[in-house]
Design an enzyme around this catalytic site. Structure first.
Site, PDB file in Angstrom:
ATOM      1  N   HIS A 274       0.845  -1.193   0.000  1.00  0.00           N
ATOM      2  CA  HIS A 274       0.000   0.000   0.000  1.00  0.00           C
ATOM      3  C   HIS A 274       0.881   1.244   0.000  1.00  0.00           C
ATOM      4  CE1 HIS A 274       1.217  -0.379   4.184  1.00  0.00           C
ATOM      5  NE2 HIS A 274       0.873   0.881   4.373  1.00  0.00           N
ATOM      6  N   ASP A 276       0.814   5.202   1.839  1.00  0.00           N
ATOM      7  CA  ASP A 276       0.130   5.906   2.926  1.00  0.00           C
ATOM      8  C   ASP A 276      -0.623   7.108   2.361  1.00  0.00           C
ATOM      9  OD1 ASP A 276       1.166   4.119   4.703  1.00  0.00           O
ATOM     10  OD2 ASP A 276       2.699   5.457   5.509  1.00  0.00           O
ATOM     11  N   HIS A 330       4.771   0.132  -0.120  1.00  0.00           N
ATOM     12  CA  HIS A 330       5.501  -0.629   0.895  1.00  0.00           C
ATOM     13  C   HIS A 330       4.592  -1.675   1.529  1.00  0.00           C
ATOM     14  CE1 HIS A 330       3.768   2.920   2.889  1.00  0.00           C
ATOM     15  NE2 HIS A 330       3.715   2.211   4.005  1.00  0.00           N
TER      16      HIS A 330
END
Length: 388
Positions: A274, A276, A330
């Protein structure tokens, strides 16, 4: 009989039957639907704690935790992955970020700018938060997760009813019912007047004091970074901070991630890939490797650097900079030898008050806006940046 004096369900149930009469059995297509709904209900409201699974002595993980085949090829032993050579994301020394010597300060800004543009993630050292406070944050968070599960359940959240703060486990978010190998504690930690201290852990007793102090100091670090990134874009020093809500509106949300030992770490993920959605994310961890970044087509495992704070550029800053600063994909690996704990603090703009879009200064004829205007709530809702 069934039309005029139908047997009461209660009579049947109390008769000791082991199987129900065929008249009560639903059609096949309905049964499949009922089964799926049953699983969905279980995972959304009473998801089992991963800690309970891990400590139960299981040798193989439930199928809901097994990643898709195409993902499994890239999941390796995290301790071996950490030792590998190759590119590693940068360490930025903030010692000179506010130096009165213009040349010294400029060197530090260029270091930060290069890391934000090429990687979007970095280790921060000489960040101004004492090693002692960082150790206290780690100790108090770990003590909470060492409590018996029934004690932690007193702080359980209820995502189905919108109560997202508190103790929880990642719910199934795909049709296949895939789950992540993680429990967590999530709560807003700054501004202080927006906190709900009633859901903060009472044990350990120093939790509130330590977490509050860390949040205050981290908020100062966020201002320092936002000012520096503004200068890196050729903007006025306070510009990015203003664009993400300023001192009163920028929210700091802490998520303590608890990754129990996993009997089959080669099949699971602690957190799936994903980016952030935040403006910035600051991360501490207990020196057990697990963070991976997707860089130039490969998964790179982050090194453990004592008392550094890992910082991610989030989607919000990527938008405001018109893609000049990167929000990197990440994920988190797990292992069978050590529990991993990380403390992630997400710096988020207000959900509805601000329209996020590339700043005019970052746009030109040769660099048109890469992102449409959105509120932060719309960013989250539409998963605009769910990169695959």
């Amino acid at each position: 009989m069934t039309s005029s004096i139908a047997t009461r369900g209660e009579s049947l149930a109390s008769s000791g039957i082991q199987s129900i009469p065929k008249e009560y059995i639903r059609p096949k297509e309905e049964l499949e639907r009922i089964g799926n709904l049953g699983f969905a209900k279980m995972t959304s409201s009473i998801a089992p704690r991963v800690e309970s699974l891990a400590s139960s002595g299981i040798q193989s993980i439930p199928k809901e935790y097994i990643r898709p085949k195409e993902e499994l090829a890239s999941i390796g032993n995290v301790f071996e992955e950490e030792k590998k050579g190759g590119p590693h994301f940068p360490t930025v020394d903030l010692k000179d970020i506010e130096s009165e010597d213009i040349k010294v300060r400029e060197r530090c800004l260029q270091e930060l700018k290069k890391a934000a543009m090429e990687w979007g993630v970095m280790h921060l050292v000489n960040h101004g938060i004492s090693d002692q406070l960082i150790d206290r944050v780690r100790i108090t968070g770990q003590k909470f997760f060492e409590l018996p599960i029934e004690e932690k359940e007193k702080y359980a959240n209820d995502q189905a009813s919108g109560k997202i703060q508190g103790y929880g486990s990642k719910l199934a978010n795909t049709a296949s019912g895939q789950l992540e190998w993680i429990d967590y504690f999530f709560h807003l930690v700054f501004p202080e007047d927006k906190r709900d201290l009633s859901i903060w852990p009472k044990t350990p007793s120093e939790y509130t004091e330590v977490t509050s102090e860390y949040a205050r100091q981290l908020r100062g670090l966020a201002s320092k970074i936002l000012s520096a990134l503004s200068l890196c874009l050729g903007l006025e020093e306070g510009r990015l901070e203003k664009e993400v809500g300023g001192l009163e509106e920028l929210l700091l949300q802490m998520k303590i991630n608890y990754y129990p030992k996993c009997p089959q770490p080669e099949l699971a993920l602690g957190v799936e890939a994903h980016t952030d959605v935040s403006a910035l994310t600051f991360i501490l961890h207990n020196m057990v490797p697990g963070l991976q970044l997707f860089y130039e087509g490969k998964w790179i495992t982050a090194k453990c650097i004592p008392n550094s704070i890992i910082m991610h550029i989030g989607d919000t800053i990527e938008i405001l900079s018109n893609g000049k600063f990167k929000s990197i994909l990440h994920r988190g690996l797990v292992n069978k030898e050590k529990v991993r704990i990380s403390w992630a603090v997400f710096c988020e703009p207000p959900k509805e008050k601000i329209i996020l879009k590339p700043l005019p200064e970052t746009v030109s004829e040769t660099e048109p806006p890469l992102f449409p205007p959105r509120t932060f709530a719309q960013l989250m809702q539409h998963k605009l940046f769910k990169k695959t």
